[in-house]
Design an enzyme around this catalytic site. Sequence first.
Site, short mmCIF file in Angstrom:
data_model
loop_
_atom_site.label_atom_id
_atom_site.label_comp_id
_atom_site.label_asym_id
_atom_site.label_seq_id
_atom_site.Cartn_x
_atom_site.Cartn_y
_atom_site.Cartn_z
CD GLU A 124 -69.56 53.34 -37.87
OE1 GLU A 124 -69.05 52.97 -38.72
OE2 GLU A 124 -70.46 53.72 -37.56
CG ASP B 218 -73.93 54.05 -39.27
OD1 ASP B 218 -72.88 53.62 -39.71
OD2 ASP B 218 -74.47 55.04 -39.85
#
EC number: 2.4.1.18
Length: 706
Positions: A414, A359
């Site tokens: 990401e 993330d």
Amino acid sequence: MFSGVINLQRILQPTTGEAANIVVPELHNLLKLDPYLDAYQDEIRRRYHVFQKILKQLENEEQGIDNFTLAYKHFGIHVNHQTNEINIKEWAPGAKAMYIRGDFNNWQERQYPFTRDQWGVWRATIPPLSDGSIAIKHGQAINLLLETANGELVDRICPWSRYVQRAEKATVYRGVFYNPPHDEIYQFKYSQPKKRDRLKIYEAHIGISSPKEEVSTYENFRINIIPRIVKQGYNTIQLMAILEHPYYASFGYQVTSYYAASSRFGTPEELKALIDEAHKYGLTVLLDLVHSHSSKNIVDGINMFDGTAGCFFHGDTRGYHTLWDSRCFNYMEREVMRFLLSNIRYWLEEFKFDGFRFDGVSSMLYHSHGIGHQFSGSYDEYFGLATDTDSFNYLQLANYVCQTFFPESIRIAEEVSGMPTLCRPIAEGGAGFDYRLAMAIPDLWIKLLKEKKDEDWHMGHLTWTLLNRRSSEKNIVYAESHDQAIVGDKTIAQWLFNEQIYSHMSVFSERTNTIERGLALHKMIRLLTYGLGGEGWLNFEGNEFGHPEWLDFPRVGNNESYKHARRLFYLSDDENLRYKYLNAWDKAMNDLEEEYKWLSAKNTLIIQQIEAHKIIVFERGERGLMFIFNFHGYNSLSDYRIGCSQSGKYKVVLNSDAKSFDGHDRISNEQIFSTENIMWNDKPFSFQIYTPSRTVFVLALIDDNK
């Protein structure tokens, strides 16, 4: 053991001449793939040099990265099962003293003091009771007690805790001594799948995976959701919000306990059983890993663990993420590196996860965290002073750990800036990721649905955006993810159907223009994205059937309601609701990809993109797969000629206008299209077709040998 900041003073600044002499084993391959990187090869070499120097330091001072990343086996709280002693080891360089207390000693403060070494590592041993049993019982509440530099006594949770809980009506979590009996420890039964390409990812959140207004469980997911995922044709599950996070509405992105699987969903053993069940069906299971930042919680987090603003984080402004209101790790601090790299190994080794979605990588890579940064695509933005190369080197180390000790693992970044080399091998000077998320594409669809009329959609812009990716770096594509489902935004289905999603989705309801358009475009948007946009596909749970509800976790603003913190799977099972058709289309797309394997295809050719007709035609794959889209709202085209690369006969293999997908059956699935030796659209062969309005159909070349 050595502790302290990795010594980068000499590593960071090789001269131009020195940089030219740094050997990056496969840099030549990177420069061949992207010659524009040649002007930046000194910086690529420097980054690789730092990475190699860190590995060398770990080899010299920590007995190598293998030993270094096994820290989770001796840091934290552990039982010596031969002696029944409890051994505790913590890093808190700013603390004056440390103790452990809990239910086991009636929360006495100074009964069990720790000793400190020169590196700020504290140790204590709790002997067994007089009867030889372990002094702390499984499930008892415990906390560390630290004396800060100013003499204050503060409770802290062990950063390496395997299990933490929040008592009913309590506001903070507390540590739990996790030492289940041997017969309660889950024993894995099934082997992990080999590393696969052509990922078809089902992104899921355990807590919302039920139609009930409650926090759902690992057990529910194992029993009820995994079979649905298998049936839909997905081969990978991506689990969100597993690392413990006190604020449920954070979607798991404000982590406090990095080694604890969230207790709100069940026990660590139940999570292991879930993962094993997925492996039983051959599914890959990825963990959404949040190493980009950390919750600023103090009492039940790792912020100010030792009483200082530093410790795990930068102690100055660099240690604060103003947009996310969170803390930023000091990746080059030796003990932080040990904590995070061991965390990676822990989840792969102990829980048998098959890889990670990392993330917030864009936030990590830039000193600005990407806030207010409109990336132009200039390589100067990626290889200049704006880049946080400490983070880049950490990501190299993270991927190195994964690929060295778990070579079948998969890593997805990401990342939205388009950083070159991010998804190239470390041996080329890259960061070592396998994929990045194609994050611009969902924004494209929402912008079109929100701001433009259908007739103003530009076919060339659609295809350009879907193809606008680094050809040597693989992408996971998606039309929408959890971001679009959160309250305040709308899913594609909500934009398309508006309020009629609640009143006209029955098969007995009037088929209004809104419903007609919504059904058609929902199917077309998803297949165009799936077919053209990447090398992997992702769907957020519920979107496969056009889930009618947004996501809104219980909070003060909604009276702590769970009404919108759930997924209404029964809608797609109801034979009287149109959701079943969207669900069937989703399965059909996955089944078709599984048969024709277009996600791994190297050749993608745009055959036609005609603005006046709203036509897009492209070929993808070695088996003559042709995708034909007519986005026009009312204009169907007869005898429409389409060019193609291969001669032969084509059959219909997927048709959005079929009755099975609530279409009008304007195309016969039995129809065969034979090519003619007529050049069209710069292709040597062509054939004529009928293209109904707002329809997509896919043709495949018939293999006469079968």
